[in-house]
Design an enzyme around this catalytic site. Structure first.
Site, PDB file in Angstrom:
ATOM      1  N   ASN C 110     -31.831 -23.836  40.396  1.00 52.97           N
ATOM      2  CA  ASN C 110     -33.000 -23.173  39.782  1.00 52.97           C
ATOM      3  C   ASN C 110     -33.349 -21.845  40.429  1.00 52.97           C
ATOM      4  OD1 ASN C 110     -33.605 -24.938  37.754  1.00 52.97           O
ATOM      5  ND2 ASN C 110     -35.107 -26.116  38.937  1.00 52.97           N
TER       6      ASN C 110
ATOM      7  N   PHE D  50     -44.911 -28.009  43.575  1.00 53.47           N
ATOM      8  CA  PHE D  50     -43.775 -28.262  42.694  1.00 53.47           C
ATOM      9  C   PHE D  50     -42.952 -26.991  42.531  1.00 53.47           C
ATOM     10  CE2 PHE D  50     -47.129 -31.193  41.897  1.00 53.47           C
ATOM     11  CZ  PHE D  50     -46.468 -32.402  41.782  1.00 53.47           C
ATOM     12  N   GLU D  51     -41.658 -27.166  42.372  1.00 47.09           N
ATOM     13  CA  GLU D  51     -40.768 -26.011  42.252  1.00 47.09           C
ATOM     14  C   GLU D  51     -41.117 -25.122  41.065  1.00 47.09           C
ATOM     15  OE1 GLU D  51     -36.711 -27.051  40.619  1.00 47.09           O
ATOM     16  OE2 GLU D  51     -37.486 -29.048  40.984  1.00 47.09           O
ATOM     17  N   THR D  52     -41.786 -25.708  40.073  1.00 45.51           N
ATOM     18  CA  THR D  52     -42.180 -24.924  38.911  1.00 45.51           C
ATOM     19  C   THR D  52     -43.293 -23.936  39.224  1.00 45.51           C
ATOM     20  OG1 THR D  52     -43.533 -26.845  38.440  1.00 45.51           O
ATOM     21  CG2 THR D  52     -41.525 -26.562  37.127  1.00 45.51           C
ATOM     22  N   GLY D  53     -43.956 -24.079  40.369  1.00 47.70           N
ATOM     23  CA  GLY D  53     -44.962 -23.104  40.759  1.00 47.70           C
ATOM     24  C   GLY D  53     -46.376 -23.621  40.843  1.00 47.70           C
TER      25      GLY D  53
END
Lengths: 252, 325, 325, 252
Positions: C110, D50-53
Site C-alpha cells: 500500500n 489505521f493505515e487508511t489514515g
C-alpha cells in the site's frame, strides 16, 4: 509624456501573454498586478495561484506578499508548498510564471540571490524563494526587469533560476524537458528569445521609447530586426488596473 | 492537574518551552511564511534567553528570521528566501549579516527545502526533484567541508544522478533530508486533546513538524475536544507529534494569523526603519524584546488601537480596508 | 449552456465519461479503499461498455476491482491488496482470476503504491523508501520482460541502491513513478466551479488524480460555488485537474460514502455468495449490471428499504446500529 | 472447557503487550479487537490508528474493515495513506502493529500473498496491503496465527513481510534499522523471539494447552525451555471485550 506609468505598461504587456486555461504563477509587486490584470482583462478563465498554496483566490483586495491572508480567502483550495510546486510542474497544465530579478543574461537565466561574490557579497538579495523552482518546472517564465545595463549582463553573478541555460537545446539536456524563458518585460519594451538559438531579441518597444535606447541599456548585443512598437494601454485597460486591480495604489 | 488533563504535561509557559527544548547550537525550523504565522512570541523569548549559534533551516521567512539573526542568535542558515513582502523585499538584518560575513549560509529553493523536510518526515534519506538542475544553487556550496561532517548537516549539498528507470539521458537531483532538532510554529487552534488545527495556508509547517525531533506549538486558543474532533478532516497535526503547547494570543504579531488578525503595517514599517540602522535596531530590541517580560507586556506596548485595526474579519480572514502603506 | 456554466464542458453522463476517456488497454487507478468510496457507477458502466484489457494500478481495493476483474475487463494488474473486509477477506473474482492464470499481475504494498502515485503527481521518475527491503515484493517480479518495454509500465519493478548522503552501508529502495491514463473516483461534493471535496479519509485519491492524464469524478452532489469556496481548507482537488464530472447519487453503492451512506451488508453478502460460483456470478452481472440501463435503474433494484437502512448519520458518518453480519 | 473463546484469549494476550503512549496499528478482525481491547483495558493512553489514515477514532461501533466509515468519526485527524505510513515509521514514535498471516517462519517473516507458486498459485490471498510496510517500518509487530503445522513453516511460499529476516542482525543489514517481530499470538500460546539469534521460542501456553501440543503444531523446532502458562482472562477483561468492544459479536 505618456498618460500611464511604467508599472502599468509592464503589467499590461505581461498580462497580454496569458490565455484562458493558463495557470498563472504570481509573485509580489508588479507580478501580482500583471496576474490580476491578465485575469480581469485578457483571460477570465485563467487561474491565478501562488507558491504558498493559495489557488484562484477571489483577490477582493490586492495581496502584498505571497503569504498575505488575502490569498487564502475564496480560493478553490488552500494547499501546501509541495502541492503548489507540483502544480507548477504538472504536465497536464500550461503554467506561466511571472518573476522579478536583479540580473538577466541573454539566455534568460536569472539572478535574485547576490551581487558580487556569493560568500562575501556586495549586495545580498532575498534568494531564490520559489523562483528557481518555477524556472525549472513551469511551461514558461515571464520576467519583469528594470532595463539597465548593469541588470542585462553577459554573465550573471549567480545563476538562481535557469532560463535557456546556454542556449540551443542545453536546457533540455540538463534534464528539464519543458519550459524556458518566454519573455522579459521591462520598463522600455518586451524581449523574447530566438526559437532555436534561444538568444534574447527585442520584440517590442513601448510608445515613445527608441530601439537605440534599449540597445544602450542592454549589456549584451541584441537582435533588433524583429522589433515593433507595442500597443499602448487602452483607456479601459487602465481603468480596470486602477479602479479594480489596485484601487489603494499599493503597487501602482 | 490543570484545566486540560489530556495535555497537562505539554502545557508550558514560553519561558519553559524555550528553556527546556532550545539549546545553543540547536537546528531549528520556523513555521509560517514571510508575513504570516511567524512564531514571534517564541522568537522573542529565544532572544530574551540569549540562545546562541542557532542553525536555522528555512524556506521563505521574514520577521522571525530577521529578529533572530538581528539579535545575534543565529550562526548558520540554510534558506530559500529572506523577505517580508512590501515591508522588506530583502530582510534587512539578514542582508546585513550576510554582507558582513557574520553567518554561515547556504541557499536552496522553496520547493527544495519543503521536499527536504518532507523526506525527513518520511524517514527517507533523500528525495528526487527536477528543480534546480543547471543552477548555481547546485554548483555553489555555502558550507565548508568540515561542517558537512556534523550529524544534522547533509554530507553533500546535492547529488545529480541518472534516472535508473528508463534508458534515456534523464537527470534528476537528489535532495538530502532534513531532521531539525526543533520545529517551532504558531497555530490558530490546539484542542484540549493536543490536536493542532491551522486555518488557511499551512505552507510547509506540517512537513517541518513531522521532520523534527521536538515540536513546540504556540496557539491563539485552546479549544474543547468536542470541537476539534467534530470535523477531524480539518485538523493538521495529531497530538503525538507535539512536545510543548503554549497558549499565546497574538503570538504571531506583527505577522498575520488568518481569521484572527492581519499583519501590522505600522509595526512592520517601524521595524523597517530601525532595522536599517544598527543603533536604532539595538534600541528597538531593548524596547520591544529585552524590555518586556512577557508577550502580554509586549502586546500592551503595541496597544489596543493597533490590535483593533488589524483585527481580521473571521470569514474573509484579514482586516478589510486596513491601511497597508 | 447548462445549470453550471463554469463546468458545463466537463459535466457528462456516465456513458459519455466512460465512452470518451476509457479505452481498451487503458491504465486506470481507482479511488476509494476496500469497502469505501469505490466509484461503482463508473465500474458498472465500464463493464456495460465492454471495455477490455484494462491495466489496473491499485493499492487496496475491493468491490470495484472485483467487478471489473470478474466481468473480464482487466488483463493486467499492479496491486497491494484485494479484499473487502469481512465480506471477502480476499476478493473472490480477483482470487479466481489469479489462480486460473487469467490475468498478469504484480504485487506491491500500500505504501509503495501510494508513493508511486505521489511520485507521478510530482513529475519525478522515482521515490525512495525503506519499505519492502528483503521481501519477495522486490525479489519476485510478476510481469514478463517484454511488458516492461511499454510506455506506462516501469522498466524495472524496483531498484535497490545505497544512500549517497552518508558513509554507512545504508540501503534504500527506489520505486518507479506511476502516471495512469485515467483516475476514476467518487466524491461527496463537486462545486459548480469544479472544485472537489471529499469528506472523511481520502486514501490515495489525491495522489492518484494528480498522477493521471485524465480524471473522472462522480459525486453525490453538485454544490454552489459560494458553499465550496467558503472554507477552501476543506477542499481536495482544484478544478483544473478534473476532466469529467458526473453527478451520481449513491454512485459508490454497495460501498460506503462517509456522511452519506454506509456499505450495504445485504448486497455485499449477496455478492459474496454469487462470486464463488461462475454461473451465479454471470447471472448477477446480467441482472445488476448488463440488465440495467443506468445507475438510477440499478438503485431501483436495490430498493428504498435497503437505501434507508444504510443512510448515514450526517455527523457520525455511518448508519448507527446497522446489521452488518 | 474454558469460559472464553480462542479469539478472546488471543485479543487479550496481544493487548497485554501495549503500553501507554504506544501508537497501535490495527488491521481487521482479531487485530481490531486486540487494539480496541488494549486501549480500553491496558493502555488508555495508547493511540489506535489505521493505515487508511484514521487516527485515534472514537470507535463507538467496531469497524469491519480499515476503510470502514466508523474509523473516520471522532478521530484527531483523517489523513491519507502516505501520512499514515509515515507515522508507522516515525522515529519519534513507538509504533506496534497487529497483523494476521497465512504463514510464518521461525524468524517471524510473514506470508499473506500466496500458497504455491507465485505465478500459478494454489491459493491466492489478499496480498501485502500495508503489512509489508509496517513490518519494514514499525517498532514491533505482533502477528495473529492459527497454530498449525502448515502455517508455521520452515520456508515461506512467499515472503510478504520481513520479520527478523534470516536471524541475527540480518534485518538491520537489509537497511531496516528498527523494528522486527515482537511476538506471534496464536490460538494455543504466545511465541517470542530470541534476543540475539532472533529464533522463535515458546513464551506462553494458554491454560489447558500443553507444550507438546504446540510443538506438534509447529513446522520447525522451537525452544520450549522458557515456556510458562499464560494468565487466563479475568472476568473484567472478558466483560469489557464482550460488552464494550464488540457487543454485536461481529468479530468475537
Amino acid at each position: 509624456m505618456a498618460a500611464y506609468t511604467d508599472n502599468e505598461m509592464m503589467a499590461l504587456a505581461a498580462g497580454r501573454f496569458i490565455r484562458n486555461g493558463d495557470i498563472v504563477f504570481a509573485g509580489t509587486g508588479v507580478s501580482m498586478l500583471a496576474a490580476t490584470a491578465a485575469k480581469r482583462i485578457y483571460a477570465p478563465k485563467a487561474v491565478v495561484f501562488f507558491e504558498t498554496g493559495g489557488i484562484d483566490p477571489s483577490l477582493e483586495e490586492i495581496p502584498m506578499a505571497v503569504a498575505d491572508p488575502r490569498i487564502m480567502y475564496g480560493t478553490c483550495l488552500n494547499s501546501g508548498l509541495i502541492e503548489a510546486f507540483s502544480i507548477v510542474g504538472h504536465r497536464k497544465l500550461h503554467t506561466i510564471a511571472f518573476l522579478g530579478a536583479a540580473q538577466v543574461d541573454k539566455y534568460g537565466n536569472l539572478n535574485t540571490t547576490v551581487i558580487g561574490d556569493y560568500h562575501k557579497p556586495k549586495t545580498r538579495f532575498s534568494g531564490s524563494g520559489g523562483a528557481c523552482d518555477v524556472a525549472s518546472l513551469a511551461s514558461g517564465v515571464i520576467t519583469f526587469m528594470q532595463h539597465q545595463k548593469r541588470r542585462f549582463v553577459e554573465k550573471l553573478d549567480y545563476l538562481t533560476s535557469v532560463g535557456w541555460y546556454k542556449g540551443g537545446d542545453s536546457r533540455r539536456r540538463l534534464g528539464l524537458p519543458r519550459g524556458g524563458a518566454l519573455a522579459v518585460v521591462t520598463n522600455l519594451g518586451v524581449m523574447k528569445f530566438h526559437e532555436t538559438t534561444r538568444e534574447m531579441y527585442l520584440a517590442e518597444y513601448y510608445p515613445g521609447i527608441t530601439v537605440d535606447k534599449i540597445v544602450e541599456n542592454t549589456g549584451f548585443l541584441v537582435d533588433t530586426s524583429r522589433a515593433v512598437e507595442a500597443a499602448p494601454p487602452t483607456p479601459e485597460e487602465l481603468r480596470i488596473l486602477r479602479e479594480e486591480v489596485d484601487p489603494q495604489k499599493l503597487i501602482l | 492537574m490543570g484545566m486540560y488533563p489530556e495535555i497537562d504535561d505539554k502545557l508550558l509557559s514560553l519561558e519553559e518551552a524555550v528553556g527546556r527544548f532550545i539549546k545553543n547550537g540547536s537546528q531549528i525550523a520556523i513555521g509560517g511564511f514571510t508575513v504570516t504565522r511567524n512564531p514571534m512570541a517564541l522568537a522573542y523569548e529565544i532572544v530574551r534567553q540569549g540562545i546562541k549559534d542557532i542553525h536555522l533551516v528555512c524556506h521563505s521567512h521574514g520577521q522571525a528570521l530577521d529578529i533572530l539573526i538581528g539579535a545575534g542568535c543565529v550562526s548558520r542558515l540554510e534558506i530559500a528566501y529572506g523577505g517580508n513582502g512590501r515591508y522588506a523585499p530583502t530582510c534587512i538584518r539578514f542582508k546585513k549579516a550576510i554582507q558582513r560575513g557574520e553567518i554561515q549560509f547556504e541557499d536552496y529553493s522553496n520547493y527544495q527545502m519543503s521536499l527536504r523536510f518532507f523526506a525527513g518526515s518520511l524517514g527517507i534519506p533523500f528525495i528526487p526533484t527536477k528543480s534546480g538542475l543547471g543552477s548555481d544553487l547546485i554548483d555553489i556550496e555555502g558550507f565548508l567541508p568540515e561542517i558537512r561532517k556534523e550529524e544534522k548537516v547533509a554530507s553533500k549539498k546535492y547529488v545529480v544522478t541518472q534516472n535508473p528507470f528508463n534508458g534515456e539521458d534523464d537527470k534528476v537531483l537528489l535532495l538530502p533530508a532534513l531532521n531539525p532538532d526543533v520545529a517551532i510554529m504558531h497555530a490558530q487552534y490546539v484542542g484540549e486533546d493536543g490536536t493542532v488545527r491551522i486555518k488557511g495556508l499551512t505552507f510547509a509547517d506540517m512537513e517541518q513538524a513531522k521532520s523534527a525531533d521536538v515540536v513546540i506549538v504556540t496557539c491563539e486558543e485552546i479549544v474543547p475536544r468536542s470541537f476539534i474532533r467534530l470535523d477531524p478532516d480539518q485538523n493538521s497535526l495529531p497530538p503525538f507529534f507535539v512536545d510543548a503547547i503554549v497558549k499565546v494570543p497574538y503570538g504571531a504579531h506583527p505577522t498575520a494569523v488568518y481569521t484572527y488578525y492581519d499583519y501590522d503595517p505600522k509595526h512592520l514599517n517601524l521595524y523597517k526603519k530601525v532595522a536599517e540602522d544598527d543603533k536604532a535596531f539595538k534600541v528597538y530590541l531593548d524596547e520591544w524584546v529585552y524590555g518586556v517580560r512577557s508577550h502580554q507586556e509586549y502586546l500592551e506596548k503595541v496597544g489596543n488601537t493597533a490590535l483593533f485595526q488589524i483585527k481580521a474579519n473571521p470569514i474573509l480572514g484579514y482586516a478589510v480596508g486596513l491601511d497597508r502603506k
